[in-house]
Design an enzyme around this catalytic site. Structure first.
Site, PDB file in Angstrom:
ATOM      1  N   GLU A 172       0.813  -1.265   0.089  1.00 48.41           N
ATOM      2  CA  GLU A 172      -0.106   0.182  -0.027  1.00 48.41           C
ATOM      3  C   GLU A 172       0.915   1.335  -0.090  1.00 48.41           C
ATOM      4  O   GLU A 172       0.655   2.079   0.931  1.00 48.41           O
ATOM      5  CB  GLU A 172      -0.893  -0.207   1.185  1.00 48.41           C
ATOM      6  N   GLU A 365      -5.452  -8.230  -1.289  1.00 39.94           N
ATOM      7  CA  GLU A 365      -6.079  -8.274   0.021  1.00 39.94           C
ATOM      8  C   GLU A 365      -7.682  -7.941  -0.098  1.00 39.94           C
ATOM      9  O   GLU A 365      -7.878  -7.062  -0.907  1.00 39.94           O
ATOM     10  CB  GLU A 365      -5.706  -7.035   0.836  1.00 39.94           C
TER      11      GLU A 365
HETATM   12  C1  BG6 Z   1      -4.328  -3.006   5.034  1.00 41.07           C
HETATM   13  C2  BG6 Z   1      -2.993  -3.310   5.112  1.00 41.07           C
HETATM   14  O1  BG6 Z   1      -4.359  -1.785   4.989  1.00 41.07           O
HETATM   15  O2  BG6 Z   1      -5.481  -3.533   5.346  1.00 41.07           O
HETATM   16  C3  BG6 Z   1      -3.101  -4.609   6.353  1.00 41.07           C
HETATM   17  O3  BG6 Z   1      -2.179  -3.786   4.180  1.00 41.07           O
HETATM   18  C4  BG6 Z   1      -4.303  -4.501   7.355  1.00 41.07           C
HETATM   19  O4  BG6 Z   1      -1.759  -4.685   6.935  1.00 41.07           O
HETATM   20  C5  BG6 Z   1      -5.559  -4.584   6.532  1.00 41.07           C
HETATM   21  O5  BG6 Z   1      -4.231  -5.167   8.090  1.00 41.07           O
HETATM   22  C6  BG6 Z   1      -6.853  -4.379   7.116  1.00 41.07           C
HETATM   23  O6  BG6 Z   1      -6.598  -3.377   7.870  1.00 41.07           O
HETATM   24  P1  BG6 Z   1      -6.819  -3.445   9.497  1.00 41.07           P
HETATM   25  O7  BG6 Z   1      -6.622  -2.109   9.967  1.00 41.07           O
HETATM   26  O8  BG6 Z   1      -8.405  -4.031   9.709  1.00 41.07           O
HETATM   27  O9  BG6 Z   1      -5.755  -4.437  10.050  1.00 41.07           O
END
Ligand code: BG6
Length: 475
Positions: A172, A365
């Site tokens: 990101e 993701e």
């Molecule tokens: C992304 C990141 O922003 O979202 C992860 O690459 C992160 O590291 C994921 O865990 C989900 O976000 P969060 O804040 O719910 O863990």
């Protein structure tokens, strides 16, 4: 409606070292910035690790990786995205030699994946810059960090390049605009960081990414190096052209990163932004040729939500969304953490990225963070389970949209859900914000046995993978 996925489509899950490994001071590892971030991104760092930092132990993947990978294999994963903790390999970031114990740990992880026929996808830097780089160099603000990253990249490609085809440079990368310490290892507090230093740091990361791509291809031309961006459609709040323009501007601030990664030069709108904001970047001729000659092989991104943008200050209420913020969309529901759920946005962004860059895309993701309830169940293999139909609904709806994008002609390499096993949240540092198909018995207060339990979604995902998406529910 279509649920056809291309042959060879990679199915799996994604994690990051600091959110799963624990063992923060074992195996010769140095401190990373995460070890001094007990409360997530929006709170100041601590001087040293504190016991309330859940990441110090996380879910103990460092010792339990074999068992966890076994569970991923049981679901039929063909790919597992994980990150290498830079501070395991170079504990101080600028050490002359890499730490053999750190390298050997990832050898073992790769052995386990190989044993199960799971393709690795490695993120080289996922929000875990060695702390010493933040403190000594102010992170990516310093040009010297390019050289440190090149050294790290060379070690990784030489050691693992023959067995790892897919690599991502910076997780990101665009989030540095909002979280300079977590994303860029920039120790200067955000409110004192000048725009010039911020964009100079971004420039250094972009150059380092291109340089890593060059090194990878020199070592083995078959290695594929991708960039990784936080993907989030930004809709105009209304059809008022002023809102549409505001949305375009906000979109540009994110698109700039992959525009440079894929096209090898700064777009005109970015040059205008620099000019009009007094941002004068130090860009050398060597930087320019690195960027131009070593563009990425593919573009990867995370996708959780969309937001709106408006030009009207009175309507500019901040959403409770992820790192990038944005105005809430009145048409969409939200998760318990205020992240607005928008499966169609995933199809839109896949089309936008494909039309814009023409590079293969990888969704690395996607997932729903939710509070789960572990319940006793006579039918469950582990005696307990989580009835997480809400997670199944979320993922099902998003995968249907991926299939739609594939039908639109978009080239998609694969899909890894975020957090196939519960892990520590990046934004809030909680464990109760759970994403997994596998429940981990650990609570926000650090108690729990760390035992693993298959949730209902575990069987659901196994079926989706086994049928190549044909089992997805339509509508
Ligand atoms: C992304 C990141 O922003 O979202 C992860 O690459 C992160 O590291 C994921 O865990 C989900 O976000 P969060 O804040 O719910 O863990």
């Amino acid at each position: 409606m279509s649920t056809t996925f291309p042959p060879g489509f990679l199915w799996g899950g994604a994690t990051a070292a600091n959110q799963v490994e624990g063992a923060y001071a074992e195996g010769g590892k140095g401190l990373s910035i995460q070890d001094v971030m007990p409360n997530g991104i929006m709170t100041p760092r601590t001087a040293e690790p504190t016991p309330d930092n859940l990441k110090l132990e996380a879910i103990d993947f460092y010792h339990r990786y074999a068992q966890d990978i076994e569970l991923f294999a049981e679901m039929g994963f063909s790919v597992y995205r994980f990150s290498i903790a830079w501070s395991r390999i170079f504990p101080n970031g600028d050490d002359a030699e890499p730490n053999e114990e750190g390298l050997a740990f990832y050898d073992r992880v790769l052995d386990e994946l190989e044993r199960h026929g799971i393709e690795p996808l490695i993120t080289m830097s996922h929000y875990e810059t060695p702390l010493a780089i933040a403190e000594k160099y102010d992170g990516w603000v310093s040009r010297e960090v390019i050289g440190l990253f090149e050294r790290y990249a060379r070690v990784l490609f030489e050691r693992y390049g023959h067995r790892v085809k897919y690599w991502l440079t910076f997780n990101e990368i665009n989030s540095v605009l909002h979280a300079p310490f977590m994303s860029g290892g920039i120790n200067t507090p955000k409110d004192r960081l000048s725009a010039t230093d911020l964009y100079q740091a971004i420039h250094h990361e972009l150059v380092a990414s291109a340089s890593a791509t060059r090194i990878a291809h020199e070592i083995d031309p078959d290695i594929k190096v991708g960039c990784m961006v936080l993907g989030m459609p930004i809709y105009p709040l209304t059809p008022d052209p002023a809102d549409v323009l505001a949305a375009m501007g906000a979109d540009h601030s994110n698109l700039m990163f992959s525009d440079v990664h894929t096209r090898g030069r700064y777009p005109g709108y970015a040059l205008r932004f620099f000019r009009e904001n007094g941002i004068e970047l130090q860009i050398t001729d060597e930087d320019r040729s690195l960027l131009a000659e070593h563009t990425v092989d593919f573009v990867s991104f995370s996708y959780y939500m969309s937001v709106c943008e408006t030009a009207d200050p009175s309507k500019k209420v901040a959403g409770r969304g992820n790192i990038l913020g944005g105005v809430p969309n009145p048409y969409l529901p939200a998760s318990e953490w205020g992240w607005q759920i928008d499966p169609v946005g995933l199809r839109l962004i896949l089309n936008q990225f494909w039309d814009r860059w023409g590079k293969p895309l990888f969704i690395v993701e996607n997932g729903l963070g939710a509070k789960d309830q572990l319940v006793e169940s006579a039918d469950a293999v582990d005696g307990f389970t989580v009835l997480d139909d809400y997670r199944i609904d979320y993922l099902n709806a998003h995968l249907v949209q991926v299939a739609e994008a594939v039908a639109d002609g978009v080239e998609v390499l694969g899909y890894t859900t975020w957090g196939p096993i519960d892990l520590v949240s990046a934004s809030t540092a909680e464990l109760s914000k759970r994403y997994g198909f596998i429940y981990v018995d650990r609570d926000d207060d650090g108690t729990g046995t760390l035992a693993r339990y298959r949730k209902k979604s575990f069987d659901w995902y196994r079926e989706v993978i086994a049928t190549g998406g044909a089992s997805l529910r339509q509508g």
